[in-house]
Structures are given as structure tokens and as C-alpha cells.
Design a protein around this motif. Structure first.
Motif, PDB file in Angstrom:
ATOM      1  N   MET A   1       0.797  -1.139  -0.053  1.00  0.00           N
ATOM      2  CA  MET A   1      -0.050  -0.234  -0.111  1.00  0.00           C
ATOM      3  C   MET A   1       0.851   1.218  -0.057  1.00  0.00           C
ATOM      4  O   MET A   1       2.027   1.217   0.302  1.00  0.00           O
ATOM      5  CB  MET A   1      -0.801  -0.065   1.221  1.00  0.00           C
ATOM      6  CG  MET A   1      -0.103  -0.054   2.643  1.00  0.00           C
ATOM      7  SD  MET A   1      -1.187  -0.485   3.956  1.00  0.00           S
ATOM      8  CE  MET A   1      -0.056  -0.375   5.160  1.00  0.00           C
ATOM      9  N   TRP A   8       6.129   2.598  -0.589  1.00  0.00           N
ATOM     10  CA  TRP A   8       5.239   1.454  -0.384  1.00  0.00           C
ATOM     11  C   TRP A   8       5.496   0.629   0.775  1.00  0.00           C
ATOM     12  O   TRP A   8       6.653   0.456   1.287  1.00  0.00           O
ATOM     13  CB  TRP A   8       5.478   0.470  -1.583  1.00  0.00           C
ATOM     14  CG  TRP A   8       4.732   0.901  -2.867  1.00  0.00           C
ATOM     15  CD1 TRP A   8       5.620   1.741  -3.619  1.00  0.00           C
ATOM     16  CD2 TRP A   8       3.483   0.779  -3.362  1.00  0.00           C
ATOM     17  NE1 TRP A   8       4.862   2.179  -4.763  1.00  0.00           N
ATOM     18  CE2 TRP A   8       3.491   1.778  -4.545  1.00  0.00           C
ATOM     19  CE3 TRP A   8       2.350   0.212  -3.087  1.00  0.00           C
ATOM     20  CZ2 TRP A   8       2.258   1.845  -5.389  1.00  0.00           C
ATOM     21  CZ3 TRP A   8       1.308   0.209  -3.834  1.00  0.00           C
ATOM     22  CH2 TRP A   8       1.247   1.142  -4.990  1.00  0.00           C
ATOM     23  N   SER A  24       4.840  -6.326  -9.982  1.00  0.00           N
ATOM     24  CA  SER A  24       4.435  -5.113  -9.651  1.00  0.00           C
ATOM     25  C   SER A  24       5.498  -3.975  -9.981  1.00  0.00           C
ATOM     26  O   SER A  24       6.530  -3.598  -9.200  1.00  0.00           O
ATOM     27  CB  SER A  24       4.202  -5.017  -8.242  1.00  0.00           C
ATOM     28  OG  SER A  24       3.482  -6.013  -7.783  1.00  0.00           O
ATOM     29  N   GLY A 258      -2.851  -9.437  -8.062  1.00  0.00           N
ATOM     30  CA  GLY A 258      -2.683  -8.137  -8.751  1.00  0.00           C
ATOM     31  C   GLY A 258      -3.856  -7.278  -8.502  1.00  0.00           C
ATOM     32  O   GLY A 258      -3.926  -6.188  -9.004  1.00  0.00           O
ATOM     33  N   GLU A 260      -6.141  -4.395  -7.314  1.00  0.00           N
ATOM     34  CA  GLU A 260      -5.631  -2.771  -6.901  1.00  0.00           C
ATOM     35  C   GLU A 260      -6.966  -2.263  -6.147  1.00  0.00           C
ATOM     36  O   GLU A 260      -8.023  -2.290  -6.842  1.00  0.00           O
ATOM     37  CB  GLU A 260      -5.022  -2.180  -8.071  1.00  0.00           C
ATOM     38  CG  GLU A 260      -3.681  -2.548  -8.570  1.00  0.00           C
ATOM     39  CD  GLU A 260      -3.235  -1.667  -9.655  1.00  0.00           C
ATOM     40  OE1 GLU A 260      -3.476  -0.719  -9.670  1.00  0.00           O
ATOM     41  OE2 GLU A 260      -2.341  -2.281 -10.100  1.00  0.00           O
ATOM     42  N   GLU A 262      -8.299   1.470  -4.230  1.00  0.00           N
ATOM     43  CA  GLU A 262      -8.235   2.654  -3.910  1.00  0.00           C
ATOM     44  C   GLU A 262      -8.937   3.097  -2.809  1.00  0.00           C
ATOM     45  O   GLU A 262     -10.265   3.056  -2.963  1.00  0.00           O
ATOM     46  CB  GLU A 262      -8.173   3.734  -5.129  1.00  0.00           C
ATOM     47  CG  GLU A 262      -7.634   5.127  -4.877  1.00  0.00           C
ATOM     48  CD  GLU A 262      -7.369   5.737  -6.119  1.00  0.00           C
ATOM     49  OE1 GLU A 262      -7.226   6.857  -6.352  1.00  0.00           O
ATOM     50  OE2 GLU A 262      -6.815   4.946  -7.097  1.00  0.00           O
TER      51      GLU A 262
END
Lengths: 263, 263
Positions: A1, A8, A24, A258, A260, A262
Motif C-alpha cells: 500500500m 510502499w 508489480s 494483482g 488494486e 483505492e
């Protein structure tokens, strides 16, 4: 994160961390071959699947590690990976003592982290495995310092009580223990003799110990509800199965490699 | 490796063993979800990159492990992975004591294995690291019981002396230490302060300590000569570079992920 896309923070260090890093680009070196944008690793516990990857993080700069005193004890005692790492990059331990309702907040790379004690089990190799004393597994509450939005991350969660309910309700996004669909899933599939409760996991369905994770999530106001840490015996992995359809109906997502998010 | 395509033996257990298993259908379960065609694991030493994957082999039947008493000491002492595994599938250790010229032959899944002591270094985390006594790293001689053909496997090899030369010459195929191209490769690339010799590796080029691996392979009669265990600083990884061209000229191959060999 990451708060800024530059620095990160890893939550747990899975054995396949090498493959995760290669997949990544955000985690690739930027300023030279042995550079890393990984500022810190935060451990929920000392389960092998959450810590074995630490051995692969030994060739950069000193590892900044956040974990409970109990996990630190395992990782310098029965499975002393942190001691072995001292002969490579070395480790700086930032203790996250567990306190009811959540301990101190830690500022890490533009994020705020708070460890929250949750019901769970110490790893099979740990001398604490049989001690049924207080919980020493962590979940983590993560707050984006800029937006104030919160995420709750709990890959191991054996029960949703009053304290856990408050955590779930206080967050925009929750990532919670999705290990098993049913209490006796491993036994029925002939994969072992242990029930979900024996392993410190709350199954999605109601069972002999009470309501399951689905009810807890139904009652939770979070915008996104995501199941993580899913065992390969769990039927929700079948995208065309009835169990997955039930999750869709309830607005619950299933994490995938994988993915993601937000917040 | 396998004699019959059914029962497989792993040489070392790399941290990315999960990805290796997923990429190799021959190693997938056949008779149920937790079955495995892996009959045994053979360790050359206790280097983290050769043993971390043991932690991922904990959910099947008892692990049959072949390694030297020295490696076993590391893996039950400083880095006691084998002790931790006792809380999961458990481990049966088959000692491979090192003896000059090669120790006893072990029959494993239709193959014959002999550990051969080779010059090298104990891992940085090991109390034996500084002990410059006799070598306790293993290479392994593998013989197909049916054809009698032999392969020599030596991912760590600090020097090719008389004994190593005999091993190389007695085999149809040799897989040897390809870590570094030159003695000071890491230093020149700004990746560290250690030379190849400090880390227990013989570089391909001649250097201050004498002739390199290329000369040893030139003098060897094996049908196939393959460099393995290649560091990411080694210019032979550039398929279009002059170093790779030199290998091609000499009939030396460079191993790659997923490479298959028949001896």
C-alpha cells in the motif's frame, strides 16, 4: 500500500514475494539495482505464509519491520528469521504492542497504522499455539493521512465481536479473513482433520460456533467489502459457483492476485 | 529430476519453489489435492536461496530430505526451518556425510546420488561462515540407474582442483556454478564489497586466484556443459553480449527457468 505511489508498505511477506515484486512495476528499483521503494513491512502475525518472504528481502537496505512483540518473539525464537537476516540487510523492529481497542498510531510513509488485537491462533510452530490466553494476532487499521479514509485489514479473524464490529464499521474498505466457506470444509474435502475454528478462522457461513463472516459483513457499513486469504478448498474461488453468486448478491468481493484498491 | 517421469527429486528448494511447482505440470498432484510426485529434496548447502522453499513444502506428506550433517546443523540451529516443519508435515533426514572423493551412494526414486565435497562457503548466517576448515558444501553426482549416465550438479564451486576435475570428467552432463563472470563483478557494478572468492564462487574468467571456470570446462570431456546459479550482475545473461558469444564459441550453455535436460 502507498499514500503517494512512491513509497510502499507491505502487509505481510508471503513466500511468493519474489513473484509479487516482479509482477508489480511500482515495487521495482528506481535508483540503482539494489534500490527498493519498499519502506516497511507490517506483519499481522508470524504464520509461515506471512513471514517466509522476509528471507527474500535481505539484499536491500535495512528492513523496517512493524509487528507485535509476540510475533517478534516467534521470529527471534522458534523461527528466528530476523536473527538470520542480521547477517544480510538487517532488520529494525518497530514494536506494535496490542491494546484492546487498538494501540498507538504509527506514521509510515504518509500512512497512519494502528494494530488492533483480533481473535486468532498462533502458528503451529509457535510455543504460543496452545496458549489460549488473550489474542496476540493483529489486524491493522490504515488511515490515509491526506483524506482521512480508513481501511481495515484482517487476514486472520476467528470471531467478530463488539470490538471487531466497531473496526469494520469505522472503515471505508474492509479486507477480511476469507479462508473458509464452512467450518468443516477441510474435513469434508479430505484435506485434513482441522475445522476452521481450530485454525483461527471464521468461515463465511454460519456454523456450530455462531454466525459466519457473511452476517458480519452484511451488518457492516463499509463501501467495499473484500474477502482475502482464501484457502484453495474454498468454493468461492469458483467464479461460476453458487457460493460466488451469493457473495455478489451481498456486495462482497473476492480478492485476486494483482488486485488494486483505492480507498 | 526424475528417472521415470513419475517420481521427482528436487535439488535445493528455492524461495520461488511455489512458482516453479505451478509452472511444472510434472510436479502437480495426481491422486488428490495434497498429493505430490516429489519424492525427496536434496540440499547442496544451507544457503537461504537453496533452503527457504522448504517452508513451502509443509502441506504434503513427510518430507524426505538429503543433506550434509553441516547443513542439517544450520537448519536445526541458526535457521531451524526443519524444527518448524515438525509442526506441519515433518521431515525425515537422510544424512549425506561428505567424504573426499565422494561419499556413499543413495538410491532415490530410481536414481543414484552421491554427495561430493566441493570448495565453498557456509552461508553468512551460519556460525561455520568464518571457519575456513575443510569444505562442507556438497555437489552431487547423479546416476541414472538404467543407463548408467551421470550428471554433476554443483551450484556453488569455489575452485576446480584435482577431485573436481575428476567429477567433471566422469559425467555426460555438468551443471556448474555460473554465479559471476569476473572476480570483482559486484564491486565494479557498485552492488557490494565482496569478490567472488569471498562468497565461495569461481568466476568464469581467469582472475587473481588463478584460472576461471571457462578453462575448467574447456578441459572437460562432458557432452553438455551448463552454467547454473547465475547472479543478476553476470553479463552472460545478455544474450546478445560478447560474453555470451564467447560461451557459445566454447560450447557452454546458460541455464534458464524451465530448462529441461535429458542425460
Amino acid at each position: 500500500m502507498s499514500a503517494d505511489g512512491e513509497r510502499w508498505v507491505l502487509l505481510n511477506a508471503s513466500p511468493d514475494i519474489g513473484a509479487q515484486l516482479r509482477a508489480s512495476p511500482a515495487l521495482w528499483p528506481r535508483h540503482g539495482l539494489r534500490d527498493s521503494p519498499i519502506e516497511a513491512v507490517v506483519l499481522m502475525d508470524s504464520q509461515i505464509d506471512h513471514v517466509a518472504g522476509l528471507l527474500s528481502l535481505r539484499e536491500g537496505s535495512r528492513l523496517q519491520l512493524y509487528c507485535t512483540p509476540e510475533s517478534h518473539e516467534d521470529l527471534t525464537g522458534s523461527l528466528p528469521l530476523l536473527k538470520a537476516l542480521e547477517s544480510y540487510s538487517g532488520v529494525r523492529w518497530h514494536p506494535m504492542p496490542l491494546e484492546p481497542g487498538g494501540g498507538a498510531w504509527h506514521e509510515v510513509a504518509g500512512l497512519r497504522l494502528q494494530a488492533v488485537p483480533v481473535p486468532g491462533k498462533a502458528p503451529p510452530y509457535s510455543p504460543r499455539r496452545q496458549a489460549e490466553a488473550r489474542s496476540d494476532n493483529a489486524a491493522v487499521m490504515i488511515e490515509d493521512s491526506a483524506s482521512g479514509r480508513r481501511l481495515f485489514y484482517a487476514p486472520g479473524l476467528a470471531r467478530v465481536g463488539e470490538a471487531e464490529r466497531r473496526c469494520l464499521d469505522g472503515c471505508d474498505t474492509v479486507l477480511v479473513d476469507g479462508t473458509f466457506w464452512s467450518e468443516d470444509e477441510m474435513v469434508v474435502a479430505g484435506l485434513g482433520k482441522k475445522h476452521a475454528a481450530d485454525m483461527g478462522h471464521l468461515p463465511q457461513c454460519d456454523g456450530p460456533h455462531g454466525p459466519g463472516m457473511l452476517r458480519a459483513l452484511d451488518a457492516c457499513a463499509a463501501r467495499r467489502k473484500v474477502l482475502i486469504h482464501i484457502n484453495n478448498s474454498n468454493p468461492i474461488l469458483d467464479e461460476d459457483g453458487p457460493e460466488r453468486a451469493e457473495l455478489v448478491r451481498r456486495g462482497i468481493e473476492v480478492a485476486f492476485d494483482g488486485m488494486e484498491l483505492e480507498i
